[in-house]
Motif scaffolding. Structure first.
Motif, PDB file in Angstrom:
ATOM      1  N   ALA A 136       0.826  -1.211   0.000  1.00  0.00           N
ATOM      2  CA  ALA A 136       0.000   0.000   0.000  1.00  0.00           C
ATOM      3  C   ALA A 136       0.858   1.259   0.000  1.00  0.00           C
ATOM      4  O   ALA A 136       0.421   2.311  -0.490  1.00  0.00           O
ATOM      5  CB  ALA A 136      -0.932  -0.011   1.212  1.00  0.00           C
ATOM      6  N   VAL A 190       2.526   5.374  -2.871  1.00  0.00           N
ATOM      7  CA  VAL A 190       2.701   6.683  -2.240  1.00  0.00           C
ATOM      8  C   VAL A 190       4.103   7.197  -2.544  1.00  0.00           C
ATOM      9  O   VAL A 190       4.291   8.356  -2.948  1.00  0.00           O
ATOM     10  CB  VAL A 190       2.472   6.605  -0.715  1.00  0.00           C
ATOM     11  N   HIS A 205       4.421   8.314  -6.222  1.00  0.00           N
ATOM     12  CA  HIS A 205       3.836   9.637  -6.488  1.00  0.00           C
ATOM     13  C   HIS A 205       4.704  10.766  -5.950  1.00  0.00           C
ATOM     14  O   HIS A 205       4.840  11.809  -6.589  1.00  0.00           O
ATOM     15  CB  HIS A 205       2.422   9.727  -5.919  1.00  0.00           C
ATOM     16  N   MET A 232      -3.497  14.457  -2.894  1.00  0.00           N
ATOM     17  CA  MET A 232      -3.781  13.126  -3.436  1.00  0.00           C
ATOM     18  C   MET A 232      -2.891  12.070  -2.758  1.00  0.00           C
ATOM     19  O   MET A 232      -3.356  10.975  -2.437  1.00  0.00           O
ATOM     20  CB  MET A 232      -3.574  13.109  -4.948  1.00  0.00           C
ATOM     21  N   THR A 233      -1.633  12.436  -2.540  1.00  0.00           N
ATOM     22  CA  THR A 233      -0.707  11.506  -1.896  1.00  0.00           C
ATOM     23  C   THR A 233      -1.129  11.257  -0.451  1.00  0.00           C
ATOM     24  O   THR A 233      -1.088  10.117   0.032  1.00  0.00           O
ATOM     25  CB  THR A 233       0.731  12.043  -1.967  1.00  0.00           C
ATOM     26  N   LYS A 293      -4.153  11.460   0.726  1.00  0.00           N
ATOM     27  CA  LYS A 293      -5.362  10.635   0.657  1.00  0.00           C
ATOM     28  C   LYS A 293      -4.985   9.167   0.438  1.00  0.00           C
ATOM     29  O   LYS A 293      -5.547   8.264   1.073  1.00  0.00           O
ATOM     30  CB  LYS A 293      -6.256  11.130  -0.490  1.00  0.00           C
ATOM     31  N   GLN A 294      -4.018   8.936  -0.428  1.00  0.00           N
ATOM     32  CA  GLN A 294      -3.563   7.570  -0.701  1.00  0.00           C
ATOM     33  C   GLN A 294      -2.891   6.971   0.545  1.00  0.00           C
ATOM     34  O   GLN A 294      -3.116   5.806   0.878  1.00  0.00           O
ATOM     35  CB  GLN A 294      -2.584   7.602  -1.873  1.00  0.00           C
ATOM     36  N   SER A 353      -5.524   6.096   3.092  1.00  0.00           N
ATOM     37  CA  SER A 353      -6.208   4.871   2.670  1.00  0.00           C
ATOM     38  C   SER A 353      -5.356   3.644   3.027  1.00  0.00           C
ATOM     39  O   SER A 353      -5.885   2.625   3.496  1.00  0.00           O
ATOM     40  CB  SER A 353      -6.464   4.913   1.166  1.00  0.00           C
TER      41      SER A 353
END
Length: 182
Positions: free
Chosen positions: A83, A87, A90, A111-112, A114-115, A118
């Motif tokens: 996972a 990250v 990116h 965005m990073t 958020k990833q 997650s």
């Protein structure tokens, strides 16, 4: 005297024969004993074989369990690592951009993040971020200081750093400032 001894001999011989006949009535014939002995020896061999097989099987189970435990320890974070790899990808791509705009950097970081969040959720790594006014929980929070405040004593005034739990186990407590008693 010799004659008397000879008379006793037939008596002793007759007595011996009577005892032998009496013993024969209770004694199992020799061939039956041999059959029983060979059956008992066969059963012992069978039981010994079964014991050795069971012992070998339990040793194999123990060895396999140890290997499984070692493998689980070795690869325990594999899912978490899977996972996190995107990250990192990116972040590296963001650094390769020659002249990024402030807006594109902000968007990429969001965005990073958020990833990353997650990935944390997927792997049960949860934030501890107490709300202002929440009661201090020494099992989740670490009070760094106390300040006079217009709220109940021992309640959170400010969160200095979020804490984290992993699978319901405290990884890092939240660092907080708490209200002094009035």
């Amino acid at each position: 005297m010799e004659h008397m001894e000879n008379q006793n001999e037939p008596v002793q011989t007759a007595q011996t024969e009577k005892n032998a006949v009496a013993d024969d009535a209770t004694v199992i014939p020799e061939s039956a004993l041999e059959v029983q002995l060979s059956e008992a020896q066969a059963k012992i061999a069978e039981m010994q074989d079964a014991f050795l097989r069971a012992k070998a099987e339990s040793e194999n189970i123990r060895r396999r369990a140890q290997e499984d435990i070692a493998r689980a320890h070795k690869f325990a974070i594999e899912g978490f690592a899977e996972a996190l790899v995107p990250v990192k990808d990116h972040l590296e791509m963001a650094l390769k951009i020659e002249t990024p705009s402030l807006e594109s950097l902000k968007e990429g970081v969001e965005m990073t993040l958020k990833q990353l969040s997650s990935a944390f959720e997927k792997n049960r790594l949860l934030e501890i971020s107490p709300a202002v006014g929440e009661k201090l929980d020494p099992m989740k929070h670490q009070a760094i200081s106390t300040v006079p405040a217009e709220q109940d004593a021992n309640t959170v005034v400010t969160v200095l750093q979020k804490g984290y739990t992993i699978a319901d186990r405290l990884l890092r407590p939240a660092l907080v400032v708490v209200a002094q008693g009035k």
